[in-house]
Design a protein around this motif. Structure first.
Motif, mmCIF file in Angstrom:
data_model
loop_
_atom_site.group_PDB
_atom_site.id
_atom_site.type_symbol
_atom_site.label_atom_id
_atom_site.label_comp_id
_atom_site.label_asym_id
_atom_site.label_seq_id
_atom_site.Cartn_x
_atom_site.Cartn_y
_atom_site.Cartn_z
ATOM 1 N N VAL A 1 0.843 -1.206 0.000
ATOM 2 C CA VAL A 1 0.000 0.000 0.000
ATOM 3 C C VAL A 1 0.871 1.245 0.000
ATOM 4 C CG1 VAL A 1 -1.763 1.293 1.253
ATOM 5 C CG2 VAL A 1 -1.878 -1.198 1.166
ATOM 6 N N LEU A 2 1.902 1.257 0.817
ATOM 7 C CA LEU A 2 2.808 2.404 0.857
ATOM 8 C C LEU A 2 3.434 2.644 -0.514
ATOM 9 C CD1 LEU A 2 4.310 4.596 2.488
ATOM 10 C CD2 LEU A 2 6.058 2.873 3.000
ATOM 11 N N SER A 3 3.890 1.579 -1.148
ATOM 12 C CA SER A 3 4.510 1.714 -2.468
ATOM 13 C C SER A 3 3.530 2.293 -3.491
ATOM 14 C CB SER A 3 5.008 0.350 -2.936
ATOM 15 O OG SER A 3 5.600 0.446 -4.209
ATOM 16 N N ARG A 4 2.276 1.830 -3.431
ATOM 17 C CA ARG A 4 1.262 2.304 -4.387
ATOM 18 C C ARG A 4 0.944 3.778 -4.153
ATOM 19 N NH1 ARG A 4 -4.509 1.398 -4.437
ATOM 20 N NH2 ARG A 4 -4.280 0.216 -2.502
ATOM 21 N N VAL A 5 0.809 4.158 -2.889
ATOM 22 C CA VAL A 5 0.486 5.553 -2.550
ATOM 23 C C VAL A 5 1.629 6.487 -2.953
ATOM 24 C CG1 VAL A 5 0.176 7.133 -0.610
ATOM 25 C CG2 VAL A 5 -1.135 5.001 -0.705
ATOM 26 N N VAL A 6 2.855 6.097 -2.621
ATOM 27 C CA VAL A 6 4.012 6.941 -2.923
ATOM 28 C C VAL A 6 4.199 7.078 -4.437
ATOM 29 C CG1 VAL A 6 6.526 7.079 -2.751
ATOM 30 C CG2 VAL A 6 5.169 6.479 -0.743
ATOM 31 N N ALA A 7 4.046 5.974 -5.167
ATOM 32 C CA ALA A 7 4.192 6.029 -6.625
ATOM 33 C C ALA A 7 3.163 6.974 -7.237
ATOM 34 C CB ALA A 7 4.057 4.626 -7.220
ATOM 35 N N ALA B 1 1.420 7.123 7.535
ATOM 36 C CA ALA B 1 0.083 7.345 8.112
ATOM 37 C C ALA B 1 -0.989 7.262 7.032
ATOM 38 C CB ALA B 1 0.038 8.703 8.808
ATOM 39 N N LEU B 2 -0.702 7.811 5.866
ATOM 40 C CA LEU B 2 -1.640 7.754 4.757
ATOM 41 C C LEU B 2 -1.831 6.313 4.271
ATOM 42 C CD1 LEU B 2 -3.476 9.094 2.705
ATOM 43 C CD2 LEU B 2 -1.463 9.583 1.300
ATOM 44 N N ALA B 3 -0.756 5.550 4.214
ATOM 45 C CA ALA B 3 -0.875 4.135 3.800
ATOM 46 C C ALA B 3 -1.770 3.381 4.782
ATOM 47 C CB ALA B 3 0.516 3.493 3.735
ATOM 48 N N ARG B 4 -1.652 3.678 6.067
ATOM 49 C CA ARG B 4 -2.522 3.019 7.051
ATOM 50 C C ARG B 4 -3.971 3.453 6.865
ATOM 51 N NH1 ARG B 4 1.825 4.535 10.449
ATOM 52 N NH2 ARG B 4 0.569 6.172 11.466
ATOM 53 N N ALA B 5 -4.179 4.729 6.556
ATOM 54 C CA ALA B 5 -5.548 5.240 6.357
ATOM 55 C C ALA B 5 -6.173 4.628 5.104
ATOM 56 C CB ALA B 5 -5.539 6.765 6.262
ATOM 57 N N VAL B 6 -5.361 4.468 4.046
ATOM 58 C CA VAL B 6 -5.868 3.883 2.799
ATOM 59 C C VAL B 6 -6.203 2.403 3.004
ATOM 60 C CG1 VAL B 6 -5.177 3.201 0.461
ATOM 61 C CG2 VAL B 6 -4.734 5.534 1.274
ATOM 62 N N ALA B 7 -5.407 1.718 3.820
ATOM 63 C CA ALA B 7 -5.607 0.291 4.048
ATOM 64 C C ALA B 7 -6.783 0.016 4.981
ATOM 65 C CB ALA B 7 -4.343 -0.333 4.618
ATOM 66 N N ALA B 8 -7.195 1.031 5.730
ATOM 67 C CA ALA B 8 -8.289 0.836 6.683
ATOM 68 C C ALA B 8 -9.605 0.584 5.952
ATOM 69 C CB ALA B 8 -8.435 2.077 7.579
ATOM 70 N N PRO B 9 -10.522 -0.191 6.553
ATOM 71 C CA PRO B 9 -11.818 -0.484 5.912
ATOM 72 C C PRO B 9 -12.598 0.791 5.623
ATOM 73 C CG PRO B 9 -11.457 -1.894 7.824
ATOM 74 C CD PRO B 9 -10.380 -0.856 7.865
ATOM 75 N N ARG C 1 -4.924 15.526 -3.290
ATOM 76 C CA ARG C 1 -6.292 15.073 -3.550
ATOM 77 C C ARG C 1 -6.508 14.757 -5.028
ATOM 78 N NH1 ARG C 1 -9.204 20.821 -2.094
ATOM 79 N NH2 ARG C 1 -8.572 22.008 -3.951
ATOM 80 N N ALA C 2 -5.761 15.430 -5.896
ATOM 81 C CA ALA C 2 -5.866 15.152 -7.325
ATOM 82 C C ALA C 2 -4.942 14.006 -7.733
ATOM 83 C CB ALA C 2 -5.529 16.403 -8.130
ATOM 84 N N ALA C 3 -3.706 14.029 -7.228
ATOM 85 C CA ALA C 3 -2.742 12.998 -7.605
ATOM 86 C C ALA C 3 -3.172 11.613 -7.141
ATOM 87 C CB ALA C 3 -1.369 13.345 -7.026
ATOM 88 N N LEU C 4 -3.918 11.551 -6.023
ATOM 89 C CA LEU C 4 -4.270 10.266 -5.419
ATOM 90 C C LEU C 4 -5.730 9.874 -5.634
ATOM 91 C CD1 LEU C 4 -2.404 10.674 -2.002
ATOM 92 C CD2 LEU C 4 -1.642 9.416 -4.022
ATOM 93 N N LYS C 5 -6.431 10.566 -6.519
ATOM 94 C CA LYS C 5 -7.870 10.292 -6.656
ATOM 95 C C LYS C 5 -8.142 8.866 -7.140
ATOM 96 C CE LYS C 5 -8.116 12.404 -11.287
ATOM 97 N NZ LYS C 5 -8.728 13.515 -12.083
ATOM 98 N N GLY C 6 -7.150 8.252 -7.809
ATOM 99 C CA GLY C 6 -7.332 6.874 -8.252
ATOM 100 C C GLY C 6 -7.098 5.851 -7.160
ATOM 101 N N ILE C 7 -6.585 6.284 -6.013
ATOM 102 C CA ILE C 7 -6.296 5.357 -4.913
ATOM 103 C C ILE C 7 -7.564 4.958 -4.163
ATOM 104 C CG2 ILE C 7 -5.123 5.152 -2.675
ATOM 105 C CD1 ILE C 7 -3.160 4.942 -4.917
ATOM 106 N N ALA C 8 -8.432 5.946 -3.921
ATOM 107 C CA ALA C 8 -9.689 5.693 -3.207
ATOM 108 C C ALA C 8 -10.670 6.803 -3.548
ATOM 109 C CB ALA C 8 -9.449 5.632 -1.696
#
Length: 280
Positions: free
Chosen positions: A220-226, A272-280, A237-244
């Motif tokens: 998850v961290l790798s995906r978010v950082v990439a 912290a963001l990777a943990r938030a993205v991984a959360a349900p 918010r724009a760069a990561l809109k495809g994440i969630a």
């Protein structure tokens, strides 16, 4: 007198074996044995470690590692023209140098090494970053290596140790600093090499941490950082809109501003963001 003193100078070795550096293999030979010994010393106490070396070429760093007391050196060399020169070093250090002809991206060295293991190499420029990323992203942590002492183009070295807010800060800095202590320990000018490259070089020493610096799922961290650095000029918010679909809420939950950009976010913030993205 040590064994390294009984071997001919590297310029003579290159001349006798016809070892002109090949650009296609990313070769730039370091011929000053004082420098190669200094690089070997940056790897720490080698007397109780096996050392993995990638791209030894005519063996300058190989000789440094052995003369500094490495328990064993495993050298992986793709260019078969270099093998006779390496065999001469092997004869001078009986039972301490093993040579494998092959592509470092394809050879599994672990069957030939006994822990603790250190990696020390004047990496071929064309595969250096790929090898580093592989060593920093194994399926399990801690990795097989205790430390990495690696020569890179200076620009790559600066990316590894970069801090938030700098132009060189990005994915490579996050990968390296999440799981290791990384620092530049030497700078080398182009004229230290034969042939001289067009850029300066630097040696980076990375020491593996027992566990990652902050909790996060590696994938998850790798995906978010990439995603963040692929569009580093955009707000998160724009760069990561495809994440969630609710990425703004997850950014806020991680303590980040949706209007920040990737280069402003410290390592702890990305975790912290990777943990938030991984959360349900």
């Amino acid at each position: 007198m040590s064994a390294i003193d009984t071997l001919p100078p590297l310029r003579d070795v290159i001349a006798s074996h016809g070892l002109s550096a090949r650009k296609s293999l990313g070769q730039n030979f370091l011929l000053d044995l004082n420098l190669t010994a200094k690089i070997a010393r940056q790897a720490g106490d080698l007397t109780t470690s096996d050392v993995l070396e990638i791209g030894p070429g005519p063996g300058g760093l190989t000789r440094g590692l052995l003369s500094e007391g490495a328990r064993k050196v495993l050298s992986i060399e793709k260019d078969r023209r270099c093998l006779p020169a390496l065999a001469e070093i092997q004869a001078a250090y009986p039972d301490r140098l093993q040579i494998i002809e092959g592509d470092a991206l394809e050879v599994d060295p672990l069957a030939h090494l006994t822990p603790p293991i250190r990696v020390a190499a004047n990496l071929p420029y064309n595969i250096g970053t790929e090898l580093l990323v592989r060593w920093l992203t194994p399926p399990d942590w801690p990795p097989f290596w205790e430390s990495l002492t690696l020569m890179f183009q200076r620009e790559v070295a600066e990316r590894i140790v970069a801090q938030p807010g700098s132009k060189t800060y990005g994915r490579l800095a996050i990968l390296a600093q999440w799981r290791s202590d990384a620092r530049i320990v030497m700078h080398l000018p182009p004229e230290a090499f034969t042939p001289p490259p067009k850029v300066s070089s630097a040696v980076v020493h990375l020491t593996a941490l027992p566990k990652p610096r902050f909790e996060a799922d590696a994938a998850v961290l790798s995906r978010v950082v990439a995603a963040a650095f692929n569009q580093r000029r955009k707000m998160l918010r724009a760069a990561l809109k495809g994440i969630a679909p609710d990425i703004e809420d997850r950014l806020v939950a991680a303590g980040l501003k949706p209007t920040d950009r990737a280069e402003q976010i410290p390592l702890e913030g990305f975790c912290a963001l990777a943990r938030a993205v991984a959360a349900p």
